[in-house]
Design an enzyme around this catalytic site. Structure first.
Site, PDB file in Angstrom:
ATOM      1  N   GLU A  86       0.777  -1.226   0.000  1.00 37.64           N
ATOM      2  CA  GLU A  86       0.000   0.000   0.000  1.00 37.64           C
ATOM      3  C   GLU A  86       0.817   1.290   0.000  1.00 37.64           C
ATOM      4  O   GLU A  86       0.398   2.281  -0.574  1.00 37.64           O
ATOM      5  CB  GLU A  86      -0.938  -0.002   1.221  1.00 37.64           C
ATOM      6  CG  GLU A  86      -1.944  -1.135   1.246  1.00 37.64           C
ATOM      7  CD  GLU A  86      -2.938  -1.040   0.098  1.00 37.64           C
ATOM      8  OE1 GLU A  86      -3.394   0.087  -0.213  1.00 37.64           O
ATOM      9  OE2 GLU A  86      -3.239  -2.086  -0.502  1.00 37.64           O
ATOM     10  N   SER A 338     -27.185 -33.742 -14.727  1.00 35.95           N
ATOM     11  CA  SER A 338     -28.502 -33.764 -15.372  1.00 35.95           C
ATOM     12  C   SER A 338     -29.451 -32.692 -14.864  1.00 35.95           C
ATOM     13  O   SER A 338     -30.550 -32.546 -15.413  1.00 35.95           O
ATOM     14  CB  SER A 338     -29.138 -35.145 -15.199  1.00 35.95           C
ATOM     15  OG  SER A 338     -28.426 -36.120 -15.926  1.00 35.95           O
TER      16      SER A 338
END
Length: 752
Positions: A86, A338
């Site tokens: 940062e 399915s």
């Protein structure tokens, strides 16, 4: 010279005016910007979560989640990870990086938008605790003033400590102490360099870099932080190599935030466009759809047969809110198997008017341009109805229908249901759930809820609304509902899925005393299964159950087994004191009487004749716009395609429709016409003649209507038969009906 002096004077005045104007604007904008020390500390309450009855969920609220840790108790390598990620110049600047701000301003001017910032850790602390996240010049000026005040009042170590104790790490974690426990199950003073780098990577965007949501993105970001630490001389080469080998955490380590439903709430909260975690520091109320009783039941639900991970979700079809959610493996993406068939194949094919529930589909081994799907256990039934094919989850019919429908059409309907597919998923394998990324239980439940909700889709949500500390409305759910299928298509598909419960793969749900539509799905190979699913719907609620292992370890569980059993238990508990609403009725579905004989014999869907016997009629449902209009001829005008042959002095009449008709068989010679037979026949009628001669046979088909009356068809006249005796020997004349002597025959008539 005078001109230059004039220009310089004018320029100086303009510059002075600009400076004074800027100064006045600065004073005006920043007049109310005051540093508040209380805001720089951990909030006493971040959020209060309420269930569907508007009661506070005390055991998962965040009132006691806030904890602070002294900077001296945070390992140096962890502090440096945040500095590398940062603000590497944190200890050398005075709160503002002027060079970085100039570069960002230049890029923003070129783009004519706020595309880049240049916030130091001091600026981030001020912005997070005192300001909103809006990208405006006014907010930036306030941030600059407050940052200068912060740097004057506190030391660098104090600022870094406050930053690490207030920064948001996602999943409702504020501060490094809570984050260390949540992500790694340890206190902050025991964090390793790799773990510190992981946390420094997460704060970039918690919803996008969480190791539990996007592990690959998190790992790349973590490795980038470690690389910068090595370049800055804060990690030795061997420490760097060791940190790279460290694995990311695989799942939440416990605590209130690890509860499945709350995790879902905060993941949704962080995905909202307006979200900034610091907006809720003063406390807010998050109203959810949670059914506390069902949540407690679903979390405790287990059987002696449990042998894999599982996820269970219940949603309200009306509100499209998640009322209960529990998962032992997070909200992971899995192959749907399915479960995709109703969504990508059958419902789209009905919507496109290609099939109806009773449409015959050929179920036999086939090669679709190199793609050769197989049914379970390699069993095939020939022609079966689309309803049966879906209820029994047969693979080849689904692929056959999708081939006719078109893969792109199936993909288009999936998108309408919030189920995107990758480019390489555009193949016939889509019919069987062959997808690159798969879907989450919540996504699949949302799609099935659309079928149960009349074909209208809306994504499932955990959050209904959010109120601020003073009761002001911060957020209200306003999802646009879109029509995925016509209401009559949804009604028919739900009916087909009810057949799966009555006589298909979801029979474990048949014990419930109300209508349930369901589909099961199983993914795996001969070595074992990886995913087992059941999706079930009533008129009121949708349930999805998944079982398997996050690491793809094989199991013998199938969708119609334990998942279906769990879905049954969920509904049994949910409706122990009430009954679900019936499924929506569109008013556009019609019932027609179908000629069962033509259906079974010719694989044609035609209407039954008015007086057709009931045993040869079956009732079927259709969209009104797709109901058949042609009437079958087998019972409206009985006809027989009989054929005649002679063998060993006998006449054999072969008949085609003996299973449906009875027959009157007559024989005519030169003297008389007589009825030989009247009744049912087994395939053929044989007449052994008593004498040689010339004969004509006729066949009249008929059937007996349900009222007992005979319905006759046309008399069919067969070709004449001419029988001879042995050479030179006259045939015996036929006997007289009255038993007297035989009638004489003309001399040698058989030789003419």
């Amino acid at each position: 010279m005078k001109i230059f002096k004039t220009i310089a004077a004018v320029g100086g005045c303009l510059l002075l005016t600009a400076v004074l104007t800027a100064g006045a604007y600065w004073l005006q904008v920043t007049a109310d910007a005051k540093l508040q020390p209380a805001l720089l500390q951990q909030p006493s309450q971040a959020a209060c979560v309420l269930d569907g009855n508007r009661e506070e969920i005390a055991d998962i609220s965040l009132k006691s989640a806030a904890r602070s840790v002294r900077l001296c108790h945070i390992p140096l390598c962890v502090r440096r990870a945040f500095l590398a990620a940062e603000d590497k110049k944190f200890y050398s600047h005075h709160g503002l990086d002027y060079a970085g701000m100039a570069r960002a301003a230049y890029k923003n001017l070129r783009a004519r938008a706020f595309v880049q910032g240049a916030s130091t850790i001091s600026q981030q602390l001020v912005k997070n605790t005192h300001l909103t996240g809006e990208k405006t010049l006014r907010r930036k000026l306030k941030e600059i003033k407050l940052t200068r005040l912060l740097e004057k009042r506190y030391t660098k170590d104090e600022i870094l400590e406050m930053y690490l104790n207030t920064i948001y790490f996602g999943h409702a974690c504020y501060g490094i102490a809570g984050a260390a426990e949540y992500y790694f199950g340890k206190s902050a003073d025991r964090l390793s360099p790799a773990e510190g780098a992981t946390l420094a990577a997460v704060i970039r965007s918690p919803n996008n870099y969480s190791p539990f949501i996007a592990p690959e993105k998190c790992r790349r970001a973590r490795d980038g932080v470690l690389r910068r630490m090595r370049e800055l001389g804060w990690l030795k080469e061997e420490e760097y190599a060791k940190a790279l080998r460290e694995v990311l955490p695989a799942r939440e380590q416990g605590g209130a935030a690890a509860r499945s439903y709350l995790r879902g709430v905060y993941e949704e909260l962080e995905s909202l466009p307006f979200f900034t975690p610091y907006r809720f520091r003063g406390g807010c109320k998050i109203y959810t759809y949670l059914d506390a009783d069902m949540q407690a039941y679903i979390e405790g639900l287990r059987t002696d047969a449990d042998r894999s991970g599982k996820a269970m979700l219940l949603a309200d079809n009306k509100t499209r809110g998640v009322i209960a959610w529990h998962s032992t493996a997070g909200e992971l993406r899995r192959q749907p198997g399915s479960l995709i068939k109703p969504l990508a194949v059958y419902a789209p094919a009905i919507e496109e008017k290609l099939i109806s529930p009773c449409t015959p589909v050929l179920d036999e081994k086939a090669d679709f341009n190199g793609y050769c799907p197989s049914n379970y256990k390699d069993e095939y039934r020939g022609y079966i109805s689309a309803r049966e094919a879906l209820a029994e989850s047969r693979n080849v019919p689904a692929v056959r229908i999708l081939e006719r429908l078109g893969v792109e059409t199936g993909i288009r309907y999936l998108r309408r249901l919030g189920l995107p597919a990758e480019e390489n998923d555009h193949t016939l394998a889509l019919a069987l759930g062959g997808l690159s990324n798969g879907y989450t239980p919540r996504e699949l439940a949302g799609a099935y809820a659309a079928l149960a909700g009349g074909g209208v889709y809306a994504p499932l949500r955990f959050i209904d609304k959010i109120e601020g500390p003073n009761g002001e409305l911060l957020y209200r759910r306003q999802d646009a509902r879109t029509r995925a299928f016509s209401d009559d298509t949804a009604e028919l598909v739900c009916g087909m899925l009810q057949s799966a419960v009555r006589c298909g793969t979801a029979k474990k749900l048949a014990v419930l005393p109300f209508a349930v539509a369901a589909k099961t799905g199983t993914c795996g190979t001969e070595a074992g299964n990886t995913d087992a699913w059941t999706a079930a719907c009533t008129g009121s609620h949708t349930a999805v159950v998944w079982m398997g292992n996050a690491d793809n370890a094989r199991t013998d569980i199938t969708g119609g087994g334990l998942p279906c059993h769990y879905a049954m238990l969920l509904y049994k508990k949910l409706y122990e004191r009430r009954a679900p609403r019936p499924f929506p009725v569109s008013g556009k579905v019609v019932c027609r009487a179908i000629d069962k004989a033509a259906y079974e014999r010719e694989h044609r869907v035609v209407l039954a004749a008015p007086r057709q016997p009931a045993r040869y009629v079956q009732k079927e449902l259709f969209r009104a716009c797709c109901a058949p209009k042609e009437r079958g001829t087998l019972f409206s005008a009985p006809q027989e395609k009989a054929s005649l042959r002679c063998k060993d002095g006998s006449v054999i009449i072969d008949l085609c429709y003996t299973e449906y008709y009875a027959y009157i068989v007559k024989r005519k010679d030169i003297r008389k016409k007589e009825t030989l037979y009247d009744g049912k026949v087994e395939k053929r009628f044989t007449d052994t003649l008593p004498a040689c001669g010339k004969y004509i046979y006729t066949v009249t088909p008929y059937f007996i209507a349900d009222d007992g009356e005979r319905v006759y068809g046309e008399e069919t006249v067969l070709p004449s038969v001419f029988l001879r005796g042995q050479e030179g020997e006259p045939p015996k004349p036929p006997p007289r009906p009255d038993g007297e002597r035989p009638m004489p025959l003309p001399p040698a008539w058989w030789k003419r």
